[in-house]
Motif scaffolding. Structure first.
Motif, PDB file in Angstrom:
ATOM      1  N   VAL A  45     -12.493  44.499  35.455  1.00  0.00           N
ATOM      2  CA  VAL A  45     -13.330  45.617  36.299  1.00  0.00           C
ATOM      3  C   VAL A  45     -14.287  46.319  35.279  1.00  0.00           C
ATOM      4  CG1 VAL A  45     -11.642  45.624  37.898  1.00  0.00           C
ATOM      5  CG2 VAL A  45     -11.606  47.256  36.292  1.00  0.00           C
ATOM      6  N   GLY A  46     -14.371  45.724  34.042  1.00  0.00           N
ATOM      7  CA  GLY A  46     -15.271  46.405  33.101  1.00  0.00           C
ATOM      8  C   GLY A  46     -14.866  47.618  32.512  1.00  0.00           C
ATOM      9  N   GLU A  47     -13.536  48.124  32.346  1.00  0.00           N
ATOM     10  CA  GLU A  47     -13.040  49.387  31.522  1.00  0.00           C
ATOM     11  C   GLU A  47     -13.200  48.885  29.981  1.00  0.00           C
ATOM     12  OE1 GLU A  47     -12.072  52.328  32.334  1.00  0.00           O
ATOM     13  OE2 GLU A  47     -12.443  51.739  34.451  1.00  0.00           O
ATOM     14  N   ALA A  48     -13.862  50.054  29.390  1.00  0.00           N
ATOM     15  CA  ALA A  48     -14.201  49.964  28.105  1.00  0.00           C
ATOM     16  C   ALA A  48     -12.743  49.894  27.366  1.00  0.00           C
ATOM     17  CB  ALA A  48     -14.965  51.070  27.601  1.00  0.00           C
ATOM     18  N   GLY A  49     -12.995  49.284  25.917  1.00  0.00           N
ATOM     19  CA  GLY A  49     -11.715  49.361  24.969  1.00  0.00           C
ATOM     20  C   GLY A  49     -10.740  48.467  25.358  1.00  0.00           C
ATOM     21  N   PHE A  50     -11.161  47.349  26.209  1.00  0.00           N
ATOM     22  CA  PHE A  50      -9.959  46.535  26.478  1.00  0.00           C
ATOM     23  C   PHE A  50     -10.649  45.062  26.310  1.00  0.00           C
ATOM     24  CE2 PHE A  50      -8.476  49.977  28.428  1.00  0.00           C
ATOM     25  CZ  PHE A  50      -7.036  50.241  28.085  1.00  0.00           C
ATOM     26  N   SER A  51     -10.028  44.196  26.106  1.00  0.00           N
ATOM     27  CA  SER A  51     -10.673  42.749  25.928  1.00  0.00           C
ATOM     28  C   SER A  51      -9.967  41.649  26.327  1.00  0.00           C
ATOM     29  CB  SER A  51     -10.798  42.350  24.183  1.00  0.00           C
ATOM     30  OG  SER A  51     -11.080  41.120  23.827  1.00  0.00           O
ATOM     31  N   VAL A  52     -10.576  40.803  27.106  1.00  0.00           N
ATOM     32  CA  VAL A  52     -10.058  39.602  28.030  1.00  0.00           C
ATOM     33  C   VAL A  52      -9.482  38.631  26.711  1.00  0.00           C
ATOM     34  CG1 VAL A  52     -10.358  37.655  29.395  1.00  0.00           C
ATOM     35  CG2 VAL A  52     -11.181  40.142  29.912  1.00  0.00           C
ATOM     36  N   PRO A  53     -10.429  38.308  25.773  1.00  0.00           N
ATOM     37  CA  PRO A  53     -10.005  37.337  24.455  1.00  0.00           C
ATOM     38  C   PRO A  53      -8.811  37.593  23.988  1.00  0.00           C
ATOM     39  CG  PRO A  53     -12.198  37.744  24.611  1.00  0.00           C
ATOM     40  CD  PRO A  53     -12.009  38.645  25.832  1.00  0.00           C
ATOM     41  N   ALA A  54      -8.641  39.134  23.419  1.00  0.00           N
ATOM     42  CA  ALA A  54      -7.551  39.712  22.851  1.00  0.00           C
ATOM     43  C   ALA A  54      -6.134  39.716  23.561  1.00  0.00           C
ATOM     44  CB  ALA A  54      -7.771  41.142  22.423  1.00  0.00           C
ATOM     45  N   SER A  55      -6.431  40.116  24.854  1.00  0.00           N
ATOM     46  CA  SER A  55      -5.016  39.980  25.787  1.00  0.00           C
ATOM     47  C   SER A  55      -4.757  38.498  26.248  1.00  0.00           C
ATOM     48  CB  SER A  55      -5.280  40.602  26.930  1.00  0.00           C
ATOM     49  OG  SER A  55      -5.652  41.885  27.021  1.00  0.00           O
ATOM     50  N   GLY A  56      -5.549  37.719  26.095  1.00  0.00           N
ATOM     51  CA  GLY A  56      -5.410  36.246  26.411  1.00  0.00           C
ATOM     52  C   GLY A  56      -4.707  35.740  25.112  1.00  0.00           C
ATOM     53  N   VAL A  57      -5.420  35.788  24.239  1.00  0.00           N
ATOM     54  CA  VAL A  57      -4.881  35.477  22.577  1.00  0.00           C
ATOM     55  C   VAL A  57      -3.263  35.735  22.582  1.00  0.00           C
ATOM     56  CG1 VAL A  57      -4.857  35.438  20.282  1.00  0.00           C
ATOM     57  CG2 VAL A  57      -6.800  34.928  21.591  1.00  0.00           C
ATOM     58  N   ALA A  58      -3.032  36.999  23.091  1.00  0.00           N
ATOM     59  CA  ALA A  58      -1.574  37.480  22.767  1.00  0.00           C
ATOM     60  C   ALA A  58      -0.744  36.743  23.687  1.00  0.00           C
ATOM     61  CB  ALA A  58      -1.402  38.886  23.144  1.00  0.00           C
ATOM     62  N   LEU A  59      -1.131  36.771  25.094  1.00  0.00           N
ATOM     63  CA  LEU A  59      -0.502  36.212  26.068  1.00  0.00           C
ATOM     64  C   LEU A  59      -0.122  34.411  25.763  1.00  0.00           C
ATOM     65  CD1 LEU A  59      -2.059  37.463  29.345  1.00  0.00           C
ATOM     66  CD2 LEU A  59       0.356  37.491  28.721  1.00  0.00           C
ATOM     67  N   GLY A  60      -1.250  33.594  25.271  1.00  0.00           N
ATOM     68  CA  GLY A  60      -1.109  32.294  24.955  1.00  0.00           C
ATOM     69  C   GLY A  60      -0.146  32.344  23.633  1.00  0.00           C
ATOM     70  N   GLY A  61      -0.171  33.081  22.601  1.00  0.00           N
ATOM     71  CA  GLY A  61       0.773  33.012  21.658  1.00  0.00           C
ATOM     72  C   GLY A  61       2.025  33.307  21.904  1.00  0.00           C
ATOM     73  N   PHE A  62       2.305  34.305  22.874  1.00  0.00           N
ATOM     74  CA  PHE A  62       3.693  34.545  23.363  1.00  0.00           C
ATOM     75  C   PHE A  62       4.360  33.416  23.917  1.00  0.00           C
ATOM     76  CE2 PHE A  62       6.919  36.371  26.144  1.00  0.00           C
ATOM     77  CZ  PHE A  62       7.480  37.331  25.341  1.00  0.00           C
ATOM     78  N   LEU A  63       3.565  32.766  25.050  1.00  0.00           N
ATOM     79  CA  LEU A  63       4.105  31.737  25.566  1.00  0.00           C
ATOM     80  C   LEU A  63       4.362  30.576  24.902  1.00  0.00           C
ATOM     81  CD1 LEU A  63       1.763  31.976  28.759  1.00  0.00           C
ATOM     82  CD2 LEU A  63       4.291  32.369  28.638  1.00  0.00           C
ATOM     83  N   VAL A  64       3.405  30.385  23.782  1.00  0.00           N
ATOM     84  CA  VAL A  64       4.013  29.136  22.826  1.00  0.00           C
ATOM     85  C   VAL A  64       5.090  29.516  22.146  1.00  0.00           C
ATOM     86  CG1 VAL A  64       3.224  28.218  20.818  1.00  0.00           C
ATOM     87  CG2 VAL A  64       1.577  28.425  22.665  1.00  0.00           C
ATOM     88  N   GLY A  65       5.134  30.871  21.575  1.00  0.00           N
ATOM     89  CA  GLY A  65       6.388  31.076  20.789  1.00  0.00           C
ATOM     90  C   GLY A  65       7.721  30.985  21.772  1.00  0.00           C
ATOM     91  N   ALA A  66       7.643  31.364  23.027  1.00  0.00           N
ATOM     92  CA  ALA A  66       8.685  31.531  23.887  1.00  0.00           C
ATOM     93  C   ALA A  66       9.162  29.840  24.305  1.00  0.00           C
ATOM     94  CB  ALA A  66       8.265  32.264  25.189  1.00  0.00           C
ATOM     95  N   LEU A  67       8.095  29.043  24.310  1.00  0.00           N
ATOM     96  CA  LEU A  67       8.362  27.854  24.474  1.00  0.00           C
ATOM     97  C   LEU A  67       9.156  27.200  23.119  1.00  0.00           C
ATOM     98  CD1 LEU A  67       6.205  24.970  25.809  1.00  0.00           C
ATOM     99  CD2 LEU A  67       7.449  24.751  23.684  1.00  0.00           C
ATOM    100  N   LEU A  68       8.462  27.525  22.073  1.00  0.00           N
ATOM    101  CA  LEU A  68       9.400  26.935  20.904  1.00  0.00           C
ATOM    102  C   LEU A  68      10.757  27.539  20.763  1.00  0.00           C
ATOM    103  CD1 LEU A  68       6.241  27.196  18.400  1.00  0.00           C
ATOM    104  CD2 LEU A  68       7.302  25.128  19.354  1.00  0.00           C
ATOM    105  N   GLY A  69      10.838  28.854  20.791  1.00  0.00           N
ATOM    106  CA  GLY A  69      12.124  29.549  20.860  1.00  0.00           C
ATOM    107  C   GLY A  69      13.214  28.833  21.971  1.00  0.00           C
ATOM    108  N   GLY A  70      12.695  28.417  23.093  1.00  0.00           N
ATOM    109  CA  GLY A  70      13.419  27.893  24.016  1.00  0.00           C
ATOM    110  C   GLY A  70      14.074  26.602  23.485  1.00  0.00           C
ATOM    111  N   ARG A  71      13.166  25.643  22.994  1.00  0.00           N
ATOM    112  CA  ARG A  71      13.461  24.288  22.704  1.00  0.00           C
ATOM    113  C   ARG A  71      14.200  24.351  21.475  1.00  0.00           C
ATOM    114  NH1 ARG A  71      10.824  19.972  24.454  1.00  0.00           N
ATOM    115  NH2 ARG A  71      11.501  18.684  22.691  1.00  0.00           N
TER     116      ARG A  71
END
Length: 219
Positions: A45-71
């Motif tokens: 909704v356009g709130e300043a100070g927050f970044s879709v790419p940054a949050s997306g990178v964090a979520l993506g990295g976390f999911l990959v890490g969780a997958l590797l940790g599970g395996r």
């Protein structure tokens, strides 16, 4: 070393890591994924100070890490727990250390910031997948909502018996202490030192698990 003590130490480290990522990497979490989902909503909704790419990178990295940790947990099934837990903690220490090295590389704009975010989130994903498999009540090491709910909902005032009160309160205090320490360090010394210290702390826990194992505590 008791498992409970190790998990409390990891909770403190999570406070440090999230303080560094939020204050030093631009309003993003690398351990608390609930916060990143909320930040994505703010960004939408356009709130300043927050970044879709940054949050997306964090979520993506976390999911990959969780997958590797599970395996890794599945691959180590049936082997001594000290090898599985020690290996997972060693991987986390190496990843947090790598994030510190990236942060120390000097100015690099958004690319360096996002790389640091991704590597830290990857480390936290490995960790949470491992802790989840351990299944110690109210000791997820990165989130406190369930822990705080348990303190209130299971209290004597609510008609309960107050089980696990020590570990629950200890977890809250560990997270707060880690966040305070991380905030102070990143404000006065930048992100490298707190990340290096976090990596060193987890490395010690990994060594302790590998050399002597961990035993459960009933407290």
């Amino acid at each position: 070393m008791t498992l409970l003590a190790a998990l409390l130490a990891l909770t403190l480290v999570a406070g440090v890591v999230d303080a560094v990522s939020f204050l030093g990497l631009g309003h993003v979490f690398t351990a608390n994924m609930t916060g990143n989902v909320v930040f994505l909503g703010f960004s939408a909704v356009g709130e300043a100070g927050f970044s879709v790419p940054a949050s997306g990178v964090a979520l993506g990295g976390f999911l990959v890490g969780a997958l590797l940790g599970g395996r890794f947990g599945v691959a180590m099934d049936g082997r001594p727990r000290r090898l599985w837990l020690g290996g997972a903690l060693a991987a986390e220490a190496l990843l947090v250390g790598a994030a510190a090295a990236v942060a120390a590389a000097g100015p690099g704009g958004e690319g360096r910031r996002w790389t640091t975010t991704a590597v830290l989130a990857l480390a936290m994903g490995v960790r949470v997948a491992t802790v989840r498999r351990l299944a110690v009540p109210d000791m997820m090491t990165v989130i406190l909502t369930r822990t705080l709910t348990g303190i209130a909902a299971d209290s004597r005032a609510a008609g309960g018996t107050g089980p696990f009160l020590g570990r629950r309160v200890g977890s809250v205090l560990a997270m707060a202490l880690g966040a305070a320490a991380g905030a102070w360090l990143v404000t006065h010394h930048g992100p490298v030192w707190p990340l290096a210290l976090a990596a060193g702390g987890v490395a010690l826990l990994a060594a302790g698990a590998l050399l002597s194992g961990v035993r459960r505590s009933r407290r």
